[in-house]
Design an enzyme around this catalytic site. Structure first.
Site: not given
Ligand SMILES: *Cc1c(COP(=O)(O)O)cnc(C)c1O
Length: 408
Positions: A146, A231, A260
């Site tokens: 994701f 990421d 986050k």
């Molecule tokens: C939540 C998340 C995203 C996207 O972040 P948003 O602030 O919702 O755009 C990207 N990569 C990872 C691993 C995430 O958990």
């Protein structure tokens, strides 16, 4: 309601009435929200009926310090009273200090750099643009990955249901099985611009990358001249017990994405590029963001980083995560398979697809948790949560499972 009538204050209105107003006024991409929440304190939140919940979702790994932490409240209050926003034609002390702190915590070498946006997906977008500057365009990501919902990030996200309604997305993206170094080696070529990997796949249900896999990814990308982008949007800022989830493996990535937990609840995202060669790929005028890294969010993020450091929160995250996993397994519950994850990014894996029922029963019992997969319940609480608070949920878990099974 007639158009001239002002919206009523939320005071005496029921949850259902507010949720009906929500349904009449918001685009329904999130479905019907579970609750209308009104205030929080540490790991606790209250709904508009005054019912209290232990918040084990933590704003999806965002509320690193819990709700209304005094350090965050003080930093944001002071900054908003001085100036909230100035555009990126100008900078602020808070923005510069935050970039320096992030580079130090990420153990980034001289010549590294930070770009600030407002979300995880925007950090990924910046990383995709960075990767295009290699002159290549093939990207490899993992099955189960994701990386966000914008049209660029969505191409890297694996779930077909998220991607297909918006096809065609950016081309030349290959998804390979996670934790499979041979599959990665077979997919990466001299045409590959970048490999994107999460140290723990949060949205897939807290699936942990082996350290050996991340090290293999480093070798494979270096040999092919491709960038390795880690990421850290969910895993960063102490979530795994390290500042960043990849650090345990000892690798030095080419870039990481962060979001986050960084702002403690204020919207911020960041791309961190490692070393002068990678940092030099993006030059003046090639990227931007109006809000990115404004003094308000920068002050918030600085207070988060300072508090994590001052309160020894990284060690507490490791201990709390291990305590949670062993306490759940000590129940020896026949419906619990395992507890996956690292630090305070955890999923309780069940023998059957009852996670939605467990989440509903938990909510009734005063616990907020997330049904990350049909058979898995995710816990991503504030990093400040105590083992006693986690034990409240563990003690309730057998009854929650029983209730879920009775109703299924
Ligand atoms: C939540 C998340 C995203 C996207 O972040 P948003 O602030 O919702 O755009 C990207 N990569 C990872 C691993 C995430 O958990």
């Amino acid at each position: 309601m007639s158009p001239t009538q002002p919206a009523s204050p939320t005071g005496n209105e029921t949850q259902e009435a507010l949720l009906d107003r929500y349904a009449d006024s918001l685009i329904p991409v999130f479905g019907r929200p579970q609750l209308v929440l009104e205030r929080g304190d540490g790991p606790w939140v209250w709904d508009t009926d005054g019912k209290r919940y232990l918040d084990l979702v933590g704003g999806v790994a965002v509320n690193a310090l819990g709700h209304n932490h005094p350090a965050l409240v003080a930093a944001v209050s002071k900054q908003v009273a001085e100036m909230a926003h100035i555009s990126n034609f100008f900078t602020s002390r808070a923005q510069v200090e935050l970039a320096e702190r992030i580079l130090a915590l990420a153990e980034a070498p001289d010549g590294s750099g930070v770009f600030f946006g407002n979300s995880g997906a925007e950090a990924i977008e910046a990383a995709i643009k960075l990767s295009r500057r290699t002159g290549r365009r093939h990207i490899v990501a993992a099955e189960g990955a994701f990386h966000g919902r914008t049209t660029g990030a969505l191409a890297l996200t694996h779930k077909a249901a998220y991607r297909e309604p918006f096809a065609p997305l950016i081309p030349d993206v290959t998804h390979v099985p996670y934790n499979d170094a041979d599959a990665l080696r077979a997919a990466v070529t001299e045409e590959t611009a970048a490999v994107f990997l999460e140290p723990v796949q949060g949205e897939a249900g807290a699936i942990v990358a082996d350290a050996a896999y991340l090290r293999a990814a480093r070798e494979i990308t270096s040999a092919a001249g491709a960038l390795l982008v880690i990421d850290e949007v969910q895993t960063g800022i102490g979530r795994t017990g390290d500042w960043f989830g990849h650090q345990e493996s000892g690798i030095v990535p080419d870039a990481i994405t962060v979001a986050k937990g960084l702002g403690g609840g204020l919207p911020i995202g960041a791309l961190v590029t490692f070393g002068p060669d990678v940092t030099g790929l993006l030059t003046a005028g090639q990227h931007g963001s109006t809000f990115g890294g404004n003094p308000l969010v920068a002050a918030a993020a600085l207070s988060v980083l300072t508090t994590i450091e001052a309160d020894g929160i990284l060690a507490r995250v490791t201990a709390a995560g291990e305590h949670l996993a062993s306490a759940v397994m000590a129940l020896q519950h026949p419906d619990v398979v395992e507890v996956r994850g690292r630090g305070l990014l955890r999923a309780i894996v069940l023998t059957s697809d009852i996670s939605a029922g467990v989440v509903a029963a938990a909510r009734e019992a005063g616990f907020l948790v997330n049904p990350v997969a049909p058979n898995a319940v995710r816990l991503i609480p504030p990093l400040t949560i105590t083992t006693d608070q986690l034990d409240l949920f563990v003690a309730a878990l057998p009854d929650l499972i029983t209730t879920a099974k009775e109703r299924s």
